[in-house]
Design a protein around this motif. Structure first.
Motif, mmCIF file in Angstrom:
data_model
loop_
_atom_site.group_PDB
_atom_site.id
_atom_site.type_symbol
_atom_site.label_atom_id
_atom_site.label_comp_id
_atom_site.label_asym_id
_atom_site.label_seq_id
_atom_site.Cartn_x
_atom_site.Cartn_y
_atom_site.Cartn_z
ATOM 1 N N MET A 190 53.585 -22.487 106.980
ATOM 2 C CA MET A 190 52.928 -21.407 106.260
ATOM 3 C C MET A 190 52.272 -20.450 107.255
ATOM 4 O O MET A 190 51.700 -20.874 108.252
ATOM 5 C CB MET A 190 51.879 -21.992 105.323
ATOM 6 N N SER A 191 52.342 -19.169 106.995
ATOM 7 C CA SER A 191 51.777 -18.161 107.882
ATOM 8 C C SER A 191 50.264 -18.252 107.923
ATOM 9 O O SER A 191 49.622 -18.625 106.948
ATOM 10 C CB SER A 191 52.164 -16.763 107.391
ATOM 11 N N ARG A 192 49.727 -17.922 109.090
ATOM 12 C CA ARG A 192 48.281 -17.845 109.215
ATOM 13 C C ARG A 192 47.807 -16.524 108.631
ATOM 14 O O ARG A 192 48.561 -15.565 108.537
ATOM 15 C CB ARG A 192 47.880 -17.956 110.678
ATOM 16 N N PHE A 193 46.549 -16.497 108.263
ATOM 17 C CA PHE A 193 45.981 -15.323 107.612
ATOM 18 C C PHE A 193 45.067 -14.619 108.602
ATOM 19 O O PHE A 193 44.077 -15.170 109.051
ATOM 20 C CB PHE A 193 45.215 -15.780 106.371
ATOM 21 N N PHE A 194 45.421 -13.400 108.980
ATOM 22 C CA PHE A 194 44.630 -12.607 109.912
ATOM 23 C C PHE A 194 44.083 -11.384 109.191
ATOM 24 O O PHE A 194 44.788 -10.761 108.386
ATOM 25 C CB PHE A 194 45.483 -12.123 111.084
ATOM 26 N N VAL A 195 42.864 -11.039 109.498
ATOM 27 C CA VAL A 195 42.273 -9.807 108.981
ATOM 28 C C VAL A 195 41.664 -9.091 110.171
ATOM 29 O O VAL A 195 41.051 -9.713 111.035
ATOM 30 C CB VAL A 195 41.185 -10.103 107.922
ATOM 31 N N ILE A 196 41.861 -7.780 110.222
ATOM 32 C CA ILE A 196 41.291 -6.990 111.306
ATOM 33 C C ILE A 196 40.455 -5.860 110.711
ATOM 34 O O ILE A 196 40.817 -5.249 109.710
ATOM 35 C CB ILE A 196 42.402 -6.459 112.238
ATOM 36 N N GLU A 197 39.312 -5.627 111.317
ATOM 37 C CA GLU A 197 38.424 -4.548 110.882
ATOM 38 C C GLU A 197 39.042 -3.218 111.311
ATOM 39 O O GLU A 197 39.323 -3.013 112.490
ATOM 40 C CB GLU A 197 37.052 -4.733 111.531
ATOM 41 N N VAL A 198 39.267 -2.351 110.373
ATOM 42 C CA VAL A 198 39.882 -1.055 110.645
ATOM 43 C C VAL A 198 38.903 0.024 110.228
ATOM 44 O O VAL A 198 38.684 0.243 109.050
ATOM 45 C CB VAL A 198 41.213 -0.893 109.876
ATOM 46 N N GLU A 247 38.678 -3.982 105.950
ATOM 47 C CA GLU A 247 39.371 -5.183 106.402
ATOM 48 C C GLU A 247 40.817 -5.144 105.910
ATOM 49 O O GLU A 247 41.078 -5.234 104.716
ATOM 50 C CB GLU A 247 38.711 -6.445 105.844
ATOM 51 N N LEU A 248 41.745 -5.018 106.850
ATOM 52 C CA LEU A 248 43.158 -4.963 106.482
ATOM 53 C C LEU A 248 43.894 -6.130 107.127
ATOM 54 O O LEU A 248 43.547 -6.570 108.221
ATOM 55 C CB LEU A 248 43.774 -3.628 106.907
ATOM 56 N N PRO A 249 44.906 -6.646 106.447
ATOM 57 C CA PRO A 249 45.578 -7.849 106.941
ATOM 58 C C PRO A 249 46.601 -7.557 108.030
ATOM 59 O O PRO A 249 47.139 -6.453 108.135
ATOM 60 C CB PRO A 249 46.267 -8.397 105.691
ATOM 61 N N ALA A 250 46.852 -8.587 108.816
ATOM 62 C CA ALA A 250 47.918 -8.566 109.812
ATOM 63 C C ALA A 250 48.669 -9.886 109.694
ATOM 64 O O ALA A 250 48.103 -10.888 109.251
ATOM 65 C CB ALA A 250 47.337 -8.395 111.206
ATOM 66 N N ARG A 251 49.941 -9.898 110.078
ATOM 67 C CA ARG A 251 50.753 -11.104 109.924
ATOM 68 C C ARG A 251 50.692 -12.032 111.131
ATOM 69 O O ARG A 251 50.926 -13.220 111.010
ATOM 70 C CB ARG A 251 52.199 -10.731 109.617
ATOM 71 N N ASN A 252 50.419 -11.472 112.302
ATOM 72 C CA ASN A 252 50.383 -12.318 113.495
ATOM 73 C C ASN A 252 49.538 -11.648 114.573
ATOM 74 O O ASN A 252 49.111 -10.498 114.426
ATOM 75 C CB ASN A 252 51.806 -12.598 114.004
#
Length: 186
Positions: A1-9, A22-27
């Motif tokens: 299962m993919s990990r869940f990343f969030v980055i402050e934009v 906060e927007l998501p990233a896949r890796n």
């Protein structure tokens, strides 16, 4: 299962499209790309879709879902505007603001298209709604200044264009419009 990343934009796109900071990233590679180049909403849709499907309880999943619904309308509206098919653009933009009435981009584009079809009062209303939602959006002040000029409200137009000039100091259209309106007001 993919990990869940969030980055402050922290940029104007999130405010313009009514997205959380906060927007998501896949890796981790995508996070590095975002930090270097900024968040690409076209590429980021896949990460948003993943969150909606796998983490529907995440606090911003609803905002991502709403954006995923809006994005095709945004793209279609842009295309119809470029094709000068303003009735079709108005249909898509009306749907956009119905889906998300707090989206400044929808109100901004509605205001611009209303001006293109000489519906200046509706243009003013839409642009003022955009500015209620995103007060420091220079392009909206520019568009409102143009609309007010068409409504023969020169002093208000000058005020809006001066605000736009502060945010867009090298914008030739703002400078030209300011000069023309000031000359006509003298």
């Amino acid at each position: 299962m993919s990990r869940f990343f969030v980055i402050e934009v922290r940029d104007h796109l999130t405010r313009f499209y009514n997205l959380p900071a906060e927007l998501p990233a896949r890796n981790e590679e995508e996070i590095a790309y975002i930090r270097e180049h900024g968040y690409d909403l076209t590429r980021g849709r896949a990460a948003m879709q993943w969150v909606v499907e796998h983490r529907p309880d995440y606090e911003h999943a609803g905002a991502y879902r709403r954006f995923l619904i809006k994005w095709p309308l945004i793209l279609e509206a842009r295309e119809t505007i470029l094709d000068h098919d303003y009735p079709a653009a108005l249909i898509r933009l009306d749907a956009l603001v119905t889906i998300d009435p707090d989206d400044p981009s929808g109100h901004y584009h509605l205001g611009v298209v209303f001006r293109y079809v000489n519906r200046f009062r509706e243009s003013e209303t839409s642009l003022r709604r955009c500015l209620d939602l995103y007060p420091d959006l220079a392009i909206a002040h520019r568009a409102l200044g143009f609309t007010l000029a068409y409504l023969e409200r020169k002093m208000e137009a000058i005020c809006e264009l001066e605000i736009a000039r502060a945010g867009l100091p090298d914008d030739a259209d703002v400078l030209r419009a300011l000069n023309e309106i000031k000359e006509a007001a003298d």
